[in-house]
Design an enzyme around this catalytic site. Structure first.
Site, short mmCIF file in Angstrom:
data_model
loop_
_atom_site.label_atom_id
_atom_site.label_comp_id
_atom_site.label_asym_id
_atom_site.label_seq_id
_atom_site.Cartn_x
_atom_site.Cartn_y
_atom_site.Cartn_z
N GLU A 148 36.46 8.72 8.06
CA GLU A 148 35.57 8.12 9.07
C GLU A 148 34.17 7.89 8.51
OE1 GLU A 148 35.88 9.27 13.15
OE2 GLU A 148 37.93 9.96 12.89
N GLY A 149 34.14 7.49 7.25
CA GLY A 149 32.89 7.19 6.56
C GLY A 149 32.50 8.29 5.61
#
Length: 387
Positions: free
Chosen positions: A363-364
């Site tokens: 998620e990044g």
């Protein structure tokens, strides 16, 4: 500034902590060892309302605030991060994305089942050649008038094998670049959807991570989320909230490691006294507690901003960046406190150390979080503390 949790939040915290310790902990080592999907445990999380916590009761959810969700996720993550990532994706990415941007038809058809845990959702953005660079989508959706023909490959998909619904980012007009990307709702049992083998991972081993292939999947136009070309913005807006969930997971990992290390240090004796009374160990515990408290302030603040309807993009990135670093740093220290016992599975800390690493990646990545933070600072969106 009020640092006290309200009665509802305290009740959520207690329920999540009890469930994690009583239900999840007894079998977590075996599930991790054999990569066993926690089917019964996820069902029980759904029964407790943990799979759609922030969804409006109108659609079968709990109608709770983001801070309650973060608190629950933190407690689950102290024990079983395979369960917490299943919970996080379903809540932060799939349910949130549908409720915030879906049509009434989409909410009625899909969100109700996802919020109650009857169905599990997957968020399908990453590809073999499009990880941090999410604009480089090679999955395509050809406009056929009343439907799209979807073809491509998505990888590293959490809930890939257990999900009934996929939110799939696909390029519908390559000439428009990221403005030509759309998000399509795809049912897992539709013709042309193929789920690959389960990934054998370093950590979060009992969650199911798969590659998913789409071959000429017929997707009705009514299953597109938002206006034509909204897909990339949808993904970025949804991931901004997802960062808070992963930050909460990292916070829980660090907190779980600290609790285990503290308990062990009080029991284990060396040179005639508990090792917690030796400065070398006591100072480790002090550093752990301080960093965890700082991470908690960042994570809770990001959730508070979301609840207040304020911009939480930078705050979420800061929370994920710092909390994931704390999780990695202090799970290693928790293993060190345990000595040789920390290196074996029955003491749990080695698993938390393995689980911690992914919080700096999915998620990044941490590097992407720094991009988000620095771009905000440089364009003038200065970080302003809570008044």
């Amino acid at each position: 500034m009020n640092f006290s949790l309200n009665e509802e939040q305290l009740a959520v915290q207690e329920a999540a902590r009890d469930f994690a310790q009583r239900v999840l902990k007894p079998g977590v080592i075996e599930r991790d060892k054999h990569m066993t999907y926690p089917t019964d445990e996820v069902r029980q999380m759904a029964e407790l309302g943990f799979m759609g916590m922030m969804v409006s009761p109108e659609y079968g959810g709990g109608g709770m605030d983001a801070l309650s969700y973060v608190i629950a996720l933190e407690e689950i993550s102290k024990v079983d991060n395979s369960c917490s990532v299943i919970m996080s994706v379903n809540n932060s990415l799939v349910c949130y994305g549908l409720e915030a941007y879906g049509t009434e038809m989409q909410k009625d058809k899909y969100l109700r089942k996802l919020a109650t845990g009857e169905w599990i959702g997957a968020f399908c953005l990453s590809e073999p050649e499009a990880g941090s660079d999410a604009t480089s989508q090679r999955t395509i959706a050809v406009d056929m008038g009343d439907h799209y023909l979807l073809s491509g490959t998505k990888n590293w998909i959490t809930n890939g094998g257990s999900s009934s619904v996929h939110l799939v980012m696909a390029q519908t007009d390559a000439e428009k670049g990221h403005r030509g990307i759309n998000c399509l709702i795809v049912e897992a049992d539709w013709e042309g959807v193929t789920v690959g083998a389960k990934e054998d991972k370093l950590g979060i081993r009992s969650s199911d991570t798969h590659t998913i292939m789409y071959t000429d999947v017929k997707v009705p136009k009514e299953n597109r989320i938002g206006d034509d070309g909204f897909g990339f913005k949808f993904a970025m807006k949804t991931l901004a909230g997802g960062r808070i969930g992963i930050a909460a997971q990292a916070l829980g990992i660090a907190g779980g490691a600290y609790e285990l290390a503290t308990a062990y240090s009080k029991e284990r004796e060396a040179f005639g006294k508990p090792i917690s009374r030796h400065q070398a160990i006591a100072f480790k515990l002090a550093d752990m507690a301080t960093d965890i408290e700082a991470a908690k302030m960042l994570v809770y603040r990001a959730a508070w901003l979301k609840d207040e309807g304020k911009d939480y993009n930078q705050a979420g990135a800061m929370a994920k960046l710092f909390a994931s670093s704390v999780a990695m740093k202090h799970t290693v220290e928790a293993v060190q406190v345990h000595g040789g016992y920390g290196f074996v599975k029955e003491y749990h800390v080695e698993r938390l150390m393995r689980d911690a690493k992914i919080t700096q990646i999915y998620e990044g990545t941490s590097e992407v979080q720094k991009i988000v933070i620095s771009r905000g600072l440089l364009k003038g969106d200065l970080y302003v503390p809570v008044e």
